[in-house]
Design an enzyme around this catalytic site. Structure first.
Site, mmCIF file in Angstrom:
data_model
loop_
_atom_site.group_PDB
_atom_site.id
_atom_site.type_symbol
_atom_site.label_atom_id
_atom_site.label_comp_id
_atom_site.label_asym_id
_atom_site.label_seq_id
_atom_site.Cartn_x
_atom_site.Cartn_y
_atom_site.Cartn_z
ATOM 1 N N ARG A 38 -7.768 -25.376 -31.136
ATOM 2 C CA ARG A 38 -7.887 -26.219 -32.390
ATOM 3 C C ARG A 38 -8.051 -24.729 -33.668
ATOM 4 N NH1 ARG A 38 -13.948 -26.668 -31.158
ATOM 5 N NH2 ARG A 38 -13.355 -24.257 -30.925
ATOM 6 N N LYS A 91 -11.895 -18.792 -14.873
ATOM 7 C CA LYS A 91 -12.843 -18.551 -14.130
ATOM 8 C C LYS A 91 -14.162 -19.235 -15.258
ATOM 9 C CE LYS A 91 -15.186 -16.141 -14.752
ATOM 10 N NZ LYS A 91 -15.307 -15.080 -16.672
ATOM 11 N N ASP A 169 -21.387 -14.814 -16.173
ATOM 12 C CA ASP A 169 -19.960 -15.109 -16.761
ATOM 13 C C ASP A 169 -19.406 -14.072 -15.783
ATOM 14 O OD1 ASP A 169 -18.088 -16.500 -18.382
ATOM 15 O OD2 ASP A 169 -17.701 -14.117 -18.660
HETATM 16 P P1 NAP Z 1 -12.917 -16.951 -26.334
HETATM 17 O O1 NAP Z 1 -12.348 -16.157 -27.209
HETATM 18 O O2 NAP Z 1 -14.155 -18.125 -26.809
HETATM 19 O O3 NAP Z 1 -12.130 -17.960 -26.313
HETATM 20 C C1 NAP Z 1 -11.751 -19.787 -25.813
HETATM 21 C C2 NAP Z 1 -10.868 -20.134 -26.688
HETATM 22 O O4 NAP Z 1 -11.122 -21.979 -26.438
HETATM 23 C C3 NAP Z 1 -11.519 -20.147 -28.460
HETATM 24 O O5 NAP Z 1 -10.970 -19.137 -28.907
HETATM 25 C C4 NAP Z 1 -11.435 -21.583 -28.840
HETATM 26 O O6 NAP Z 1 -10.315 -21.443 -29.530
HETATM 27 C C5 NAP Z 1 -11.311 -22.952 -27.831
HETATM 28 N N1 NAP Z 1 -12.962 -23.520 -27.595
HETATM 29 C C6 NAP Z 1 -14.216 -22.603 -27.379
HETATM 30 N N2 NAP Z 1 -14.657 -23.522 -27.804
HETATM 31 C C7 NAP Z 1 -14.017 -24.689 -27.614
HETATM 32 C C8 NAP Z 1 -14.451 -26.418 -27.243
HETATM 33 N N3 NAP Z 1 -15.663 -26.508 -27.633
HETATM 34 N N4 NAP Z 1 -13.585 -26.863 -27.233
HETATM 35 C C9 NAP Z 1 -12.460 -26.649 -27.411
HETATM 36 N N5 NAP Z 1 -12.121 -25.694 -27.101
HETATM 37 C C10 NAP Z 1 -12.511 -24.788 -27.593
HETATM 38 O O7 NAP Z 1 -13.383 -17.199 -25.204
HETATM 39 P P2 NAP Z 1 -12.957 -16.177 -23.874
HETATM 40 O O8 NAP Z 1 -13.102 -15.096 -23.427
HETATM 41 O O9 NAP Z 1 -11.099 -16.607 -24.114
HETATM 42 O O10 NAP Z 1 -13.488 -17.250 -22.410
HETATM 43 C C11 NAP Z 1 -12.611 -18.195 -21.912
HETATM 44 C C12 NAP Z 1 -12.721 -18.726 -20.328
HETATM 45 O O11 NAP Z 1 -12.113 -17.456 -20.208
HETATM 46 C C13 NAP Z 1 -14.151 -18.197 -19.713
HETATM 47 O O12 NAP Z 1 -14.006 -19.193 -19.284
HETATM 48 C C14 NAP Z 1 -14.519 -17.042 -19.593
HETATM 49 O O13 NAP Z 1 -15.080 -16.832 -18.833
HETATM 50 C C15 NAP Z 1 -12.964 -17.027 -19.219
HETATM 51 N N6 NAP Z 1 -12.958 -15.145 -18.776
HETATM 52 C C16 NAP Z 1 -12.288 -14.180 -20.694
HETATM 53 C C17 NAP Z 1 -12.621 -12.680 -20.444
HETATM 54 C C18 NAP Z 1 -12.790 -12.346 -21.005
HETATM 55 O O14 NAP Z 1 -11.977 -10.784 -21.053
HETATM 56 N N7 NAP Z 1 -13.397 -12.560 -22.615
HETATM 57 C C19 NAP Z 1 -11.829 -12.581 -18.941
HETATM 58 C C20 NAP Z 1 -11.820 -12.980 -17.451
HETATM 59 C C21 NAP Z 1 -11.895 -14.420 -17.872
HETATM 60 P P3 NAP Z 1 -10.043 -22.598 -30.637
HETATM 61 O O15 NAP Z 1 -11.457 -22.205 -31.545
HETATM 62 O O16 NAP Z 1 -8.959 -22.269 -31.287
HETATM 63 O O17 NAP Z 1 -9.970 -24.438 -30.109
#
Ligand code: NAP
Length: 309
Positions: A38, A91, A169
């Site tokens: 988005r 995940k 998480d």
């Molecule tokens: P994040 O930085 O919050 O990013 C996820 C992205 O998804 C957001 O930047 C947003 O992009 C989009 N998003 C958020 N809410 C949304 C919604 N309601 N509808 C549609 N798009 C949405 O989170 P992340 O750390 O990347 O984590 C995402 C997944 O990866 C999770 O399941 C987490 O467990 C996994 N993960 C994370 C890590 C880590 O180190 N952070 C490591 C391994 C796995 P837009 O606003 O541009 O849409």
């Protein structure tokens, strides 16, 4: 010749930028053709705001990798599977256990691959640990998975909301390793969930499981930890102790540290996804998420100090 898979990413946030984009760029079996996010855009490919726009505009796309938070995973996966695309789920694979079985059935109906990925299972010490443990008798397991939430989840409100799992998480990464390496299944017998008084999800948890032969499996998850992460699993057996440290990067068996090679979690995930697509197979194991659901069912809740980022 390696098949070239045209892939898109949905949800360009921390993990997409840190790991998915470099892993795709480093694998000549993929071409990144588009992203759907988005607010974010990725250079060098076409960008859309929603997965629906992406799917409508990219009929040649083969696969979609879903990197948004788990609360929106089901709707995005369902849309991509209905459009006939292979799907990789970050995940945890969803916000509930049951939704994953619906996605599995849909993938089968559509004749496409569904991969519920567990990146920690591709840490280099995990597979040798599994092989070594396969003919041993486990006598006890201790998991310590502790980190600073402010460092690893800056500004991420979704982790505190229903479906965001709180400390599970990262804790689910430990569970994804333990469910992979232990030769016996195990189940939760009790749990203590420490929940900040102003939030929905635990900031720490203490879990007690037992395996099918009665051996105790204990896990401590904590997000209030200092600057040096503790991501460790210790498995005691009848013939020595297995110790996985640094999230599975370092493996010590009976006091000797093995050379397990470099870190390769996300390259490993994309290699496995490619192999699944090529073989026409799926890989969906919900057992780590099932254990978290059991902890939420069985866990006693203790309110702790409010958390303010
Ligand atoms: P994040 O930085 O919050 O990013 C996820 C992205 O998804 C957001 O930047 C947003 O992009 C989009 N998003 C958020 N809410 C949304 C919604 N309601 N509808 C549609 N798009 C949405 O989170 P992340 O750390 O990347 O984590 C995402 C997944 O990866 C999770 O399941 C987490 O467990 C996994 N993960 C994370 C890590 C880590 O180190 N952070 C490591 C391994 C796995 P837009 O606003 O541009 O849409």
């Amino acid at each position: 010749m390696t098949r070239n898979i045209k892939v898109a990413i949905a949800g360009v946030g921390k993990i997409a930028r840190d790991q998915h984009l470099p892993a795709i760029a480093g694998n000549n079996g993929y071409t990144l053709v588009a992203c759907a996010s988005r607010n974010a855009q990725v250079d060098g490919c076409r960008n859309y705001r929603t997965i629906e726009e992406l799917l409508a505009s990219e009929p040649e796309l083969d696969a979609v990798s879903l990197c948004a938070p788990p609360q929106v995973r089901f709707a995005q996966a369902q849309a991509a599977l209905k459009a006939g695309k292979h799907v990789m789920l970050e995940k945890p694979p969803g916000a509930s256990v049951t939704e994953i079985s619906l996605l599995s059935a849909l993938a089968r109906e559509q004749g496409v691959t569904l991969f519920a990925s567990w990146h920690s299972r591709h840490a280099p010490g995990v597979e040798p640990a599994r092989v070594w443990l396969s003919d041993k008798t486990v006598t006890s397991v201790q998991v310590r998975w502790k980190e600073d939430v402010r460092r690893w989840h800056p500004g991420q409100h979704w982790i505190w909301e229903p479906g965001g799992l709180g400390v599970f998480d990262p804790g689910i990464n430990a569970l994804s390793i333990v469910t992979r390496i232990l030769p016996q299944a195990f189940f939760l017998t009790s749990a203590e969930l420490l929940v900040p008084s102003n939030l929905q999800n635990p900031i720490a948890a203490n879990l007690v499981f037992q395996d099918a032969k009665g051996a105790p499996v204990r896990a401590e998850f904590d997000w209030r930890h200092g600057p040096v992460e503790q991501w460790e699993i210790e498995v005691e057996t009848d013939r020595g102790t297995v110790h996985l440290a640094q999230g599975g990067k370092v493996l010590t068996i009976a006091g000797a540290t093995l050379d397990v090679g470099p870190e390769r979690e996300y390259p490993g995930l994309y290699a496995h996804f490619h192999d699944l697509i090529t073989r026409g197979a799926s890989d969906v194991d919900v057992s780590p998420l099932q254990h978290v659901a059991d902890a939420m069912l069985l866990g006693g809740r203790t309110l702790v100090e409010a958390f303010v980022e």
